[in-house]
Design a protein around this motif. Structure first.
Motif, mmCIF file in Angstrom:
data_model
loop_
_atom_site.group_PDB
_atom_site.id
_atom_site.type_symbol
_atom_site.label_atom_id
_atom_site.label_comp_id
_atom_site.label_asym_id
_atom_site.label_seq_id
_atom_site.Cartn_x
_atom_site.Cartn_y
_atom_site.Cartn_z
ATOM 1 N N SER A 132 0.836 -1.200 0.000
ATOM 2 C CA SER A 132 0.000 0.000 0.000
ATOM 3 C C SER A 132 0.871 1.251 0.000
ATOM 4 N N ASN A 133 2.023 1.219 0.643
ATOM 5 C CA ASN A 133 2.933 2.372 0.526
ATOM 6 C C ASN A 133 3.392 2.577 -0.911
ATOM 7 N N ALA A 134 3.727 1.474 -1.595
ATOM 8 C CA ALA A 134 4.179 1.599 -2.982
ATOM 9 C C ALA A 134 3.072 2.214 -3.847
ATOM 10 N N MET A 135 1.834 1.756 -3.641
ATOM 11 C CA MET A 135 0.717 2.250 -4.452
ATOM 12 C C MET A 135 0.323 3.677 -4.076
ATOM 13 N N LEU A 136 0.172 3.916 -2.782
ATOM 14 C CA LEU A 136 -0.403 5.201 -2.350
ATOM 15 C C LEU A 136 0.665 6.270 -2.141
ATOM 16 N N ARG A 137 1.828 5.901 -1.614
ATOM 17 C CA ARG A 137 2.897 6.879 -1.392
ATOM 18 C C ARG A 137 3.758 7.010 -2.638
ATOM 19 N N GLY A 138 4.384 5.904 -3.032
ATOM 20 C CA GLY A 138 5.283 5.955 -4.184
ATOM 21 C C GLY A 138 4.558 6.377 -5.452
ATOM 22 N N ASN A 139 3.492 5.677 -5.794
ATOM 23 C CA ASN A 139 2.783 5.929 -7.065
ATOM 24 C C ASN A 139 1.609 6.891 -6.930
ATOM 25 N N GLY B 55 8.566 -2.783 -5.696
ATOM 26 C CA GLY B 55 9.065 -1.606 -6.373
ATOM 27 C C GLY B 55 7.942 -0.714 -6.875
ATOM 28 N N ASP B 56 8.145 0.592 -6.795
ATOM 29 C CA ASP B 56 7.148 1.513 -7.330
ATOM 30 C C ASP B 56 7.829 2.498 -8.261
ATOM 31 N N GLU B 57 7.045 3.387 -8.874
ATOM 32 C CA GLU B 57 7.591 4.362 -9.815
ATOM 33 C C GLU B 57 7.761 5.739 -9.186
ATOM 34 N N THR C 277 9.664 8.607 -6.429
ATOM 35 C CA THR C 277 11.005 9.185 -6.374
ATOM 36 C C THR C 277 11.780 8.702 -5.151
ATOM 37 N N GLY C 278 11.202 7.765 -4.425
ATOM 38 C CA GLY C 278 11.912 7.205 -3.299
ATOM 39 C C GLY C 278 11.790 8.029 -2.036
ATOM 40 N N PHE C 279 12.382 7.548 -0.963
ATOM 41 C CA PHE C 279 12.326 8.258 0.316
ATOM 42 C C PHE C 279 13.469 7.727 1.161
ATOM 43 N N GLU D 108 15.264 8.170 7.796
ATOM 44 C CA GLU D 108 14.593 9.339 8.363
ATOM 45 C C GLU D 108 13.186 9.030 8.836
ATOM 46 N N ARG D 109 12.682 7.901 8.388
ATOM 47 C CA ARG D 109 11.312 7.530 8.760
ATOM 48 C C ARG D 109 11.353 6.506 9.876
ATOM 49 N N SER D 110 11.707 6.949 11.051
ATOM 50 C CA SER D 110 11.796 5.958 12.122
ATOM 51 C C SER D 110 11.050 6.420 13.365
ATOM 52 N N GLU E 275 -4.065 8.223 13.165
ATOM 53 C CA GLU E 275 -4.542 7.134 12.326
ATOM 54 C C GLU E 275 -3.432 6.513 11.497
ATOM 55 N N ASP E 276 -2.445 7.306 11.133
ATOM 56 C CA ASP E 276 -1.457 6.815 10.166
ATOM 57 C C ASP E 276 -0.101 6.600 10.826
ATOM 58 N N GLY E 277 0.894 6.305 10.010
ATOM 59 C CA GLY E 277 2.259 6.253 10.495
ATOM 60 C C GLY E 277 2.679 4.959 11.173
ATOM 61 N N ARG E 278 1.932 3.875 10.960
ATOM 62 C CA ARG E 278 2.330 2.606 11.573
ATOM 63 C C ARG E 278 2.890 1.601 10.563
ATOM 64 N N GLY E 279 2.925 1.981 9.276
ATOM 65 C CA GLY E 279 3.285 1.018 8.241
ATOM 66 C C GLY E 279 4.740 0.565 8.308
ATOM 67 N N LEU E 280 5.662 1.518 8.211
ATOM 68 C CA LEU E 280 7.081 1.144 8.250
ATOM 69 C C LEU E 280 7.433 0.503 9.586
ATOM 70 N N PHE E 281 6.833 1.018 10.654
ATOM 71 C CA PHE E 281 7.076 0.444 11.980
ATOM 72 C C PHE E 281 6.716 -1.040 11.995
ATOM 73 N N LEU E 282 5.547 -1.378 11.460
ATOM 74 C CA LEU E 282 5.138 -2.793 11.442
ATOM 75 C C LEU E 282 6.040 -3.621 10.528
ATOM 76 N N MET F 179 -2.079 7.233 6.409
ATOM 77 C CA MET F 179 -2.255 6.772 5.034
ATOM 78 C C MET F 179 -3.480 7.454 4.419
ATOM 79 N N PRO F 180 -3.353 8.031 3.239
ATOM 80 C CA PRO F 180 -4.484 8.755 2.655
ATOM 81 C C PRO F 180 -5.515 7.757 2.143
HETATM 82 N N1 LIG Z 1 7.078 3.488 -1.239
HETATM 83 C C1 LIG Z 1 7.192 4.743 -0.704
HETATM 84 N N2 LIG Z 1 7.439 5.800 -1.515
HETATM 85 C C2 LIG Z 1 7.534 7.060 -1.004
HETATM 86 N N3 LIG Z 1 7.403 7.343 0.302
HETATM 87 C C3 LIG Z 1 7.157 6.342 1.160
HETATM 88 C C4 LIG Z 1 7.034 4.984 0.702
HETATM 89 N N4 LIG Z 1 6.801 4.213 1.782
HETATM 90 C C5 LIG Z 1 6.774 5.041 2.844
HETATM 91 N N5 LIG Z 1 6.982 6.309 2.477
HETATM 92 C C6 LIG Z 1 7.039 7.509 3.361
HETATM 93 O O1 LIG Z 1 7.180 7.078 4.691
HETATM 94 C C7 LIG Z 1 6.106 7.615 5.490
HETATM 95 C C8 LIG Z 1 5.746 6.650 6.608
HETATM 96 O O2 LIG Z 1 5.129 5.498 6.067
HETATM 97 P P1 LIG Z 1 4.245 4.565 6.985
HETATM 98 O O3 LIG Z 1 4.995 4.269 8.232
HETATM 99 O O4 LIG Z 1 3.827 3.382 6.166
HETATM 100 O O5 LIG Z 1 3.002 5.439 7.404
HETATM 101 P P2 LIG Z 1 1.846 6.086 6.511
HETATM 102 O O6 LIG Z 1 1.972 5.539 5.127
HETATM 103 O O7 LIG Z 1 0.617 5.664 7.225
HETATM 104 O O8 LIG Z 1 2.107 7.553 6.578
HETATM 105 C C9 LIG Z 1 4.984 7.875 4.516
HETATM 106 O O9 LIG Z 1 4.106 8.851 4.978
HETATM 107 C C10 LIG Z 1 5.764 8.329 3.276
HETATM 108 O O10 LIG Z 1 6.117 9.683 3.384
#
Ligand SMILES: Nc1ncnc2c1ncn2[C@@H]1O[C@H](COP(=O)(O)OP(=O)(O)O)[C@@H](O)[C@H]1O
Ligand SMILES: Nc1ncnc2c1ncn2[C@@H]1O[C@H](COP(=O)(O)OP(=O)(O)O)[C@@H](O)[C@H]1O
Lengths: 150, 110, 150, 110
Positions: A62-69, A93-95, A97-99, A103-105, A117-124, C1-2
């Motif tokens: 979902s990060n790849a789809m919603l954040r990356g793409n 992999g997504d299309e 620009t990366g992150f 820094e996301r810790s 509500e958000d911000g638990r994805g990378l942590f999990l 997450m949006p």
């Molecule tokens: N594939 C990705 N491409 C770009 N940014 C990402 C990607 N995955 C994570 N991120 C960045 O890391 C942040 C934290 O992600 P996450 O912990 O999953 O929480 P959330 O997606 O709910 O904000 C996201 O808000 C986004 O800025």
């Protein structure tokens, strides 16, 4: 049609699943099932199959789809899972620009974050996988997760 | 993946069948908010038939719990299996929610 | 997450799903779901989504796994589905030596065939799809099926 | 995907939940053959909760119908939706099986 024989599984067997799909979060569940099945075939632990693999993989997808793409169905997500008797290595992999993964810790378990509500994805992903890495590739970004069979 | 809603006494009981994930969490949110708007105050979400929950599913639960509290209502969760319990513990969300072992106990706790 | 925004679908949109998986018939159902979902997004007819697409695709996949790849999990099946507002074109490739599609046109509905267990796969693919073709490719064989949206 | 078996009077009733396809048809076959071995003679397969059936699923039904007949038993099918009916018609298997519209009618027909 002949009967499907059960896999004559060997110790050095490696199973690889590769997918390329549009950014559409409704596809995530079936992608997870495909890769989860590979882990089942390789005798991963019950908890890994019920919790670690599906949750971490859903997050990465979902990060790849919603954040990356940015939820653009014309942008694709590429998934490659390699499973053997020792471990699962899955790349998403997504299309985008990366992150910067380092820094996301932020810790979503602190009191002031708990009601967000958000911000638990990378942590999990980090909690449920043995290793989470990010690599830049031409035209995109890849997250690689590794889980040792237990 | 589906959500079935029924009323037990004064309590709106929602069964989450299958996964609660980014692909379907909006549906759960909308169903519960509709009931809240109708004036319902007591909510129980039962996870006995649930597979896995992702972070956006957890996010919807957090959001619903806030909205229900704001209307002076109460939310309880019940029947988390061991894997789901671990998920709530990892995220410390077990400290935010009132979680009962069984549906009956959750119903009695209102 | 949006929130996942619903697809801003345009008329010239093409959705492509590509998969590469081991020969394992237990994977078929999830592959079918992925491609069926694409047809749903493109507003294919209810019957096409409930009958034509899943059945024809299951047949092609199980033939590729069991006939082409002889149920060897080390041999892969490659699937590529392209769906737009007009049609689905799905290709199922295996690592087998191929076969002559024209020679396989027995009619399984004749009285003496009716009690046989097998031999209905290609027949159903032809009945349920608008077009079924076979092409040889390096190291394998591909079956291509086309269904116009209705 | 699962198969649930229960006894209604003298009839073994099997519900096919989800798909009946190459990945799971062996399970259905084995379950029915086990009952046949136990001496059961009347079988009803109910498709009201079935998604799609592929050619190997159809093949298992053909094979079971033969085996049941060989033991002097009877097999009925019930609750085919329109898509499944079409599948049986395309393959002319609607002429091989005894198909009832409803479970009750199938049960009464033994
Ligand atoms: N594939 C990705 N491409 C770009 N940014 C990402 C990607 N995955 C994570 N991120 C960045 O890391 C942040 C934290 O992600 P996450 O912990 O999953 O929480 P959330 O997606 O709910 O904000 C996201 O808000 C986004 O800025
Ligand atoms: N992908 C394939 N590779 C090789 N041979 C195939 C393939 N698909 C079909 N065939 C051949 O065509 C025959 C008929 O296929 P089908 O109608 O699906 O019936 P069944 O597989 O039940 O025999 C098969 O028995 C096989 O010989």
């Amino acid at each position: 049609m002949p009967d499907a024989v059960t896999d004559p599984r060997e110790d050095d067997e490696v199973r690889i699943v590769e997918l390329d799909i549009p950014s559409d979060v409704r596809l995530i569940e079936n992608v997870v099932e495909l890769i989860r099945h590979e882990c089942e075939v390789m005798d991963f632990g019950r908890r890994q199959i019920m919790l670690n693999v599906p949750v971490a993989l859903s997050e990465a997808l979902s990060n790849a789809m919603l954040r990356g793409n940015r939820d653009d169905p014309e942008k694709h997500v590429h998934v490659r899972a390699e499973v053997d008797a020792n471990r699962l290595v899955v790349e998403v992999g997504d299309e985008g620009t990366g992150f910067d993964l380092n820094e996301r810790s932020e810790d979503p378990t602190t009191l002031d974050h708990l009601e967000r509500e958000d911000g638990r994805g990378l942590f999990l992903m980090r909690q449920l996988m043995d290793r989470v890495e990010r690599v830049d590739v031409p035209n995109g970004s890849v997250v690689r997760m590794t889980l040792h069979r237990a | 993946m589906s959500f079935s809603i029924k009323k037990e006494g004064e309590v709106v009981v929602v069964d989450v069948e299958g996964q609660l994930i980014v692909g379907n969490r909006q549906e759960l949110k909308q169903k519960v908010l509709d009931e809240l708007e109708r004036g319902e105050k007591k909510f129980l979400i039962d996870f006995s038939q649930t597979g896995y929950i992702d972070s956006s599913g957890l996010g919807v639960l957090v959001s619903l719990s806030k909205k229900i509290r704001e209307q002076g209502g109460e939310l309880r969760l019940a029947n988390l299996n061991d894997d789901l319990k671990t998920l709530f513990e990892l995220t410390k969300l077990d400290t935010l929610f009132q979680i009962a072992d069984t549906r009956d106990r959750a119903l009695q706790s209102f």
